[in-house]
Design a protein around this motif. Structure first.
Motif, mmCIF file in Angstrom:
data_model
loop_
_atom_site.group_PDB
_atom_site.id
_atom_site.type_symbol
_atom_site.label_atom_id
_atom_site.label_comp_id
_atom_site.label_asym_id
_atom_site.label_seq_id
_atom_site.Cartn_x
_atom_site.Cartn_y
_atom_site.Cartn_z
ATOM 1 N N ASN A 67 0.826 -1.203 0.000
ATOM 2 C CA ASN A 67 0.000 0.000 0.000
ATOM 3 C C ASN A 67 0.864 1.258 0.000
ATOM 4 O OD1 ASN A 67 -2.168 -1.705 0.248
ATOM 5 N ND2 ASN A 67 -3.038 -0.696 2.046
ATOM 6 N N TYR A 110 0.850 3.505 -5.254
ATOM 7 C CA TYR A 110 0.001 2.394 -5.663
ATOM 8 C C TYR A 110 -1.338 2.936 -6.174
ATOM 9 C CZ TYR A 110 -2.438 -2.146 -5.143
ATOM 10 O OH TYR A 110 -3.139 -3.307 -5.351
ATOM 11 N N GLY A 134 -4.547 -4.482 3.159
ATOM 12 C CA GLY A 134 -3.982 -4.273 1.838
ATOM 13 C C GLY A 134 -5.083 -4.027 0.822
ATOM 14 N N PHE A 135 -4.799 -3.217 -0.196
ATOM 15 C CA PHE A 135 -5.819 -2.861 -1.179
ATOM 16 C C PHE A 135 -6.340 -4.073 -1.948
ATOM 17 C CE2 PHE A 135 -3.527 1.428 -1.336
ATOM 18 C CZ PHE A 135 -4.386 1.981 -0.400
ATOM 19 N N LEU A 149 -3.214 5.982 4.955
ATOM 20 C CA LEU A 149 -2.592 4.681 4.754
ATOM 21 C C LEU A 149 -1.718 4.319 5.940
ATOM 22 C CD1 LEU A 149 -1.524 4.983 1.004
ATOM 23 C CD2 LEU A 149 -3.760 4.464 1.982
#
Length: 496
Positions: A64, A68, A194-195, A217
């Motif tokens: 992340n 990103y 996490g994305f 983040l």
């Protein structure tokens, strides 16, 4: 307009509408919406030049970061198809994605070698690098014409399954979450997932930007002190995290409740939160935890809106239908239908359709009940193990263990550690040439960190039925007896 471009256009429209409001904060860096949109447009032009006209599918294999986010939305704006890949996936998983999904190009963190080799190229203005591997798509299935984004979940074959989502499904998930949870422009969301995980993808990746809120983040290893400092820096109104984070905070030796004064909602997902952890966290920090139930294939499903409720996983979100169905075993399976469902598995054509019942409801494999509209999940029918939001196929781990010299049989199952958290337990039979530490080290070299067994027990033999299936009840009894008889540690807790 291709679906990726349509999703990219929706994002740019949000940036234009929110202008100078702050959008992303990562460490000491912050982007407002206008700057965010400008960076995405510039990155789209850069990636267009680097990729050329023939490379449409691009894997994003990175931690992340604001970079990103810029790269992900740039791929959409450029009409490319992004594949969001867990940053902990190693060479085996990545090679499976390259071959099974036909992904030839990967954006990855430039400060680490790309696991599949190749020659990385710098992406100007970015901390990510681009590696394009030879071979093209090969004979992999082509994504659907309406597919806008792909991400992965481990299926029952052990290989990561590639979920295809249309722009309509992704935007529906964002609308569902924002409307169903009251997310608004005044919110500052600190997300620890996490994305690539559904928790972040469904609650943070697009919903935050759609409503003009701030996304903060979290970077670094999750610790109670690190999370507390991040909450304070962000003056977060929402904390989105897995149960592990709440356990760490509940166990903090010196909890700093003042840091959480701005938090109005703490969202937990991926596994049922231990009631004692909930009670301790809420008493220490004065913040209620709202449970959320979502599935990789369907998007967000339920959310607990009532702050007085401490049991269950909440009620259905807008556009979601949840029901339970009687099975021949006498159990009741949870089934859901949403506007944000995946269109299919790219690398397993037809497999997702097989999971739908005649009314279009997804068979979740979760056992449960509904009381006064509120969902209660009570267990699993079997299949993948849910470990902190990641689905792990025991068969995949067993295959890796059987490749080890001296291991003749293996059975992997879900166990609980001393804190009541789910842990992967490997029961092994063999010649005794390997010790527990060697087994864990060998698994670390072959598997993603979250797939490494947290406990290892050696048995004379694995009890199996006539058709070769491990007899679970007897296996667990033998493991308990072996652990009681041997005072030495049986494996390493949380080896990753």
């Amino acid at each position: 307009m291709a679906d990726p471009r349509r999703l990219g256009a929706a994002f740019l429209a949000a940036c234009a509408g929110h202008g100078r409001r702050r959008a992303v904060v990562a460490g000491g860096d912050a982007l407002d919406y206008a700057r965010f949109g400008a960076l995405v447009r510039a990155r789209a032009r850069t990636l267009d030049a680097l990729l050329g006209p023939d490379t449409a599918d691009v894997g994003v294999h990175a931690a992340n970061s604001a970079d990103y986010l810029v790269s992900y939305y740039a791929l959409l704006v450029a009409g490319r198809l992004p594949f969001l890949i867990d940053a902990t996936f190693g060479a085996a998983e990545l090679d499976g994605i390259r071959r099974g999904c036909g992904v030839p190009a990967f954006l990855h963190d430039a400060d680490r070698p790309f696991p599949l080799g190749g020659t990385p190229r710098a992406v100007p203005g970015s901390a990510l690098a681009l590696t394009v591997l030879p071979g093209g798509r090969g004979d992999a299935p082509a994504p659907g014409p309406d597919t806008a984004t792909c991400r992965f979940t481990s299926g029952t074959t052990g290989a990561p399954k590639c979920l295809e989502f249309t722009a309509d499904a992704v935007t529906a998930a964002a609308r569902t979450w924002a409307a169903g949870t009251g997310l608004g422009p005044a919110d500052r969301v600190l997300c620890l997932a996490g994305f690539t995980n559904g928790l972040a993808f469904n609650t943070s990746l697009l919903p935050v930007f759609t409503v003009g809120a701030e996304l903060h983040l979290y970077q670094g290893l999750p610790t109670s002190g690190g999370i507390t400092r991040a909450v304070a820096r962000a003056a977060a109104t929402r904390l989105v995290a897995f149960p592990l984070a709440y356990r760490l905070l509940a166990a903090a030796p010196r909890p700093e409740a003042a840091a959480f004064a701005t938090v109005t909602r703490a969202v937990s997902a991926a596994a049922v939160l231990d009631p004692e952890v909930r009670r301790t966290f809420e008493a220490r920090y004065g913040v209620r935890i709202a449970d959320y139930y979502g599935i990789a294939e369907t998007g967000p499903c339920t959310y607990e809106r009532d702050p007085e409720r401490t049991e269950g996983l909440g009620t259905a979100l807008p556009g979601v239908s949840v029901r339970t169905v009687d099975l021949p075993t006498g159990e009741r399976e949870v089934r859901v239908r949403t506007d944000s469902m995946a269109a299919g598995y790219l690398n397993a054509p037809g497999a997702l359709a097989e999971r739908l019942d005649p009314d279009g409801y997804y068979r979740t494999g979760d056992l449960g009940r509904i009381e006064d509209g509120r969902l209660f999940v009570t267990g699993r029918l079997g299949g993948p193990i849910n470990l902190a939001g990641r689905k792990i196929d025991p068969a995949e781990v067993e295959r890796a263990l059987l490749d080890l010299d001296g291991i003749t049989d293996a059975a992997v199952f879900a166990d609980t550690d001393d804190n009541g958290e789910t842990v992967l337990h490997a029961a092994l039979a063999g010649t005794g040439r390997l010790g527990r530490a060697e087994v864990v080290d060998a698994c670390r070299a072959r598997l993603a960190p979250f797939k490494v067994p947290g406990r290892v027990t050696f048995l004379p033999a694995i009890p199996r039925s006539a058709v070769g299936k491990a007899r679970t009840t007897e296996l667990r009894r033998l493991v308990r007896d072996a652990r009681a008889a041997d005072p030495t540690p049986h494996g390493l807790e949380n080896p990753a």
